[in-house]
Motif scaffolding. Structure first.
Motif, PDB file in Angstrom:
ATOM      1  N   VAL A  15     -67.749  17.721 -52.368  1.00  0.00           N
ATOM      2  CA  VAL A  15     -68.649  17.086 -53.330  1.00  0.00           C
ATOM      3  C   VAL A  15     -68.746  17.870 -54.629  1.00  0.00           C
ATOM      4  O   VAL A  15     -69.221  17.353 -55.637  1.00  0.00           O
ATOM      5  CB  VAL A  15     -70.058  16.884 -52.732  1.00  0.00           C
ATOM      6  CG1 VAL A  15     -69.987  16.033 -51.477  1.00  0.00           C
ATOM      7  CG2 VAL A  15     -70.736  18.236 -52.444  1.00  0.00           C
ATOM      8  N   GLY A  16     -68.273  19.133 -54.636  1.00  0.00           N
ATOM      9  CA  GLY A  16     -68.414  19.986 -55.809  1.00  0.00           C
ATOM     10  C   GLY A  16     -67.094  20.314 -56.486  1.00  0.00           C
ATOM     11  O   GLY A  16     -66.870  21.452 -56.891  1.00  0.00           O
ATOM     12  N   ASP A  17     -66.228  19.337 -56.631  1.00  0.00           N
ATOM     13  CA  ASP A  17     -64.897  19.529 -57.202  1.00  0.00           C
ATOM     14  C   ASP A  17     -64.935  19.235 -58.695  1.00  0.00           C
ATOM     15  O   ASP A  17     -65.237  18.116 -59.109  1.00  0.00           O
ATOM     16  CB  ASP A  17     -63.912  18.599 -56.499  1.00  0.00           C
ATOM     17  CG  ASP A  17     -62.458  18.908 -56.807  1.00  0.00           C
ATOM     18  OD1 ASP A  17     -62.175  19.545 -57.839  1.00  0.00           O
ATOM     19  OD2 ASP A  17     -61.592  18.489 -56.014  1.00  0.00           O
ATOM     20  N   ALA A  18     -64.615  20.228 -59.534  1.00  0.00           N
ATOM     21  CA  ALA A  18     -64.594  20.016 -60.981  1.00  0.00           C
ATOM     22  C   ALA A  18     -63.230  19.565 -61.474  1.00  0.00           C
ATOM     23  O   ALA A  18     -63.135  18.833 -62.460  1.00  0.00           O
ATOM     24  CB  ALA A  18     -64.995  21.305 -61.706  1.00  0.00           C
ATOM     25  N   LEU A  19     -62.149  19.996 -60.822  1.00  0.00           N
ATOM     26  CA  LEU A  19     -60.810  19.651 -61.285  1.00  0.00           C
ATOM     27  C   LEU A  19     -60.457  18.209 -60.975  1.00  0.00           C
ATOM     28  O   LEU A  19     -59.952  17.474 -61.839  1.00  0.00           O
ATOM     29  CB  LEU A  19     -59.776  20.590 -60.640  1.00  0.00           C
ATOM     30  CG  LEU A  19     -58.336  20.404 -61.103  1.00  0.00           C
ATOM     31  CD1 LEU A  19     -58.191  20.681 -62.588  1.00  0.00           C
ATOM     32  CD2 LEU A  19     -57.396  21.307 -60.296  1.00  0.00           C
TER      33      LEU A  19
END
Length: 459
Positions: free
Chosen positions: A355-359
């Motif tokens: 849930v915390g993927d920036a790419l």
């Protein structure tokens, strides 16, 4: 897919099927390890346990910039060891070229599968799986060559497709340049060369660093991050900020924005533009106020603007009035034909994301579901989410749980145990030594979707 692209794929597959690959084998303990080279120049790995359970896992690795271009047949060493202990045969290739190499990756992976069958015999079950860019490759195999596999598993994949990816990568840098450095001359598209990409990334990064020192600059960086759905917790090394701690949230996003500028926004764009023959993304007709309204972090942006005494409406108006960027139609056509999806699944697919993927933001899963639903294949797709930050930061337990859940679907003919509690239970049994973090989750919409199931997209 265009006729020319189909012809190119067919030619590559015919070459791979008719020319003999070279290989060397070594037995280590209970596993036979094979290194080989395909006629394309790509290398491959095969690891087959003595007590093979009949299932072969075809692993597609992520984006590789080069010059190193190793083959991979598993996502990480720990997961690989567990899979071999359980009797799975593992195979995977490098791709003949590095970068946005989908036209090489798909035929190379299928040729590797053929080489495996020639050496070890026909598998009782074949599962394609991959991480990150390898999730795009895996989904391309699932859509275009379903006869070669029984099911597919995408982990943190670019399942939104190539055109959507590059459109959404354009939006944050457009906002940064327009609001922070409108007269800088930094090229956002048609970058030209890797040296030019490095210079553009460095110039805009310096602007962002300077802006981070002021409240107004931080608010504008948060706005740019929101247009890419960059989460407020996006690396495992970051402290997880409290829900109301907007300063800590923005500080985490700032680090991700810097990473986006360094990696994807210019360097990987330049390589992809060279393949596509021009700029494959655009923001003509984009309503940035509407995009912000649909962003997962819009409340943070609003509060940071208020705290800085800055008018969000004025900045959105500035974005609306700024000269827009048009795409090269031929480049869009190439990217759509090679790297966008119809949503037409004929074999089951499980897609998993942190849930915390920036790419590759978790919202890409919404784009996949949109395409698959429009194509009438929704019953074949299931999606699951882990509560962790970072790109592809899955534990071995979580990956094995996803694989076993897909296997159950293939065996029983129906999906069971795709809820978070069941996945965590399965993960704990598969590997009690590593984390199990599946959670109920529903991502917000992807902000710039593009797929071949919606012919009017971007036109």
């Amino acid at each position: 897919m265009t006729t020319a692209t189909r012809t190119a794929f067919a030619a590559a597959l015919l070459l791979a099927a008719t020319a003999l690959p070279t290989s060397a084998a070594a037995a280590t303990g209970d596993t036979t390890h094979v290194d080989g080279r395909l006629p394309s120049g790509a290398t491959y790995l095969m690891d087959v346990p003595a007590r093979w359970n009949g299932t072969v896992l075809l692993f597609s690795h992520g984006y590789t910039s080069g010059p190193a271009n190793p083959a991979q047949d598993a996502p990480d060493d720990a997961t690989k060891a567990l899979l071999l202990q359980r009797g799975y045969a593992l195979v995977g290739s490098s791709y003949a070229t590095t970068g946005w190499a989908v036209t090489d990756a798909v035929p190379d992976q299928l040729a590797t599968l053929t080489a495996f069958t020639d050496r070890f015999g026909t598998a009782s079950r074949t599962i394609a799986w991959g991480r990150s860019y390898g999730g795009l490759v895996t989904t391309a195999i699932a859509e275009r060559h379903p006869e070669r596999i029984d099911g597919s598993l995408s982990l943190c994949g670019l399942v939104h497709g190539g055109v959507a990816n590059w459109n959404n990568t354009l939006d944050p840098v457009f906002a940064l340049k327009t609001l922070l450095a409108p007269d800088s001359g930094v090229p956002l598209v048609n970058v030209g060369s890797q040296s030019a990409a490095d210079a553009a990334a460095g110039a805009l990064s310096a602007v962002v660093d300077s802006a981070q020192a002021t409240a107004k600059g931080r608010a504008r960086i948060a706005l740019a991050a929101a247009l890419h759905n960059i989460p407020v917790w996006n690396q495992p090394t970051q402290p997880r900020p409290a829900p109301a701690d907007r300063d800590a949230q923005q500080a985490n996003q700032y680090e991700a924005v810097k990473g986006l500028l360094k990696v994807a926004a210019f360097n990987r764009r330049q390589e992809s533009e060279a393949r596509a023959g021009g700029n494959m993304s655009w923001n003509t007709g984009v309503d940035y106020a509407r995009l912000l309204g649909a962003s997962s972090v819009r409340k943070e942006v609003t509060e940071l603007y208020e705290k800085a005494g800055l008018s969000l409406r004025t900045d959105l108006g500035t974005l609306d009035r700024a000269p827009r960027i048009g795409a090269d139609p031929q480049a869009v056509a190439w990217m759509a034909a090679t790297s966008s999806f119809t949503g037409e699944l004929t074999k089951p697919q499980l897609s998993v994301h942190t849930v915390g993927d920036a790419l590759v933001p978790v919202q890409t899963e919404s784009a996949l579901k949109r395409a698959v639903t429009a194509a009438g294949s929704a019953s074949l797709l299931r999606q699951a989410y882990t509560d962790n930050a970072g790109h592809c930061t899955f534990s071995p337990a979580e990956q094995l749980a996803a694989l076993h859940t897909l296997e159950d679907r293939l065996t029983k003919g129906r999906w069971e145990g795709t809820d978070a509690a069941s996945l965590n239970s399965r993960a704990a049994k598969a590997d009690p030594t590593t984390p199990t973090r599946y959670v109920p989750y529903r991502p917000t919409p992807y902000l710039r979707p593009y797929d071949l199931a919606h012919p009017a997209d971007g036109r």
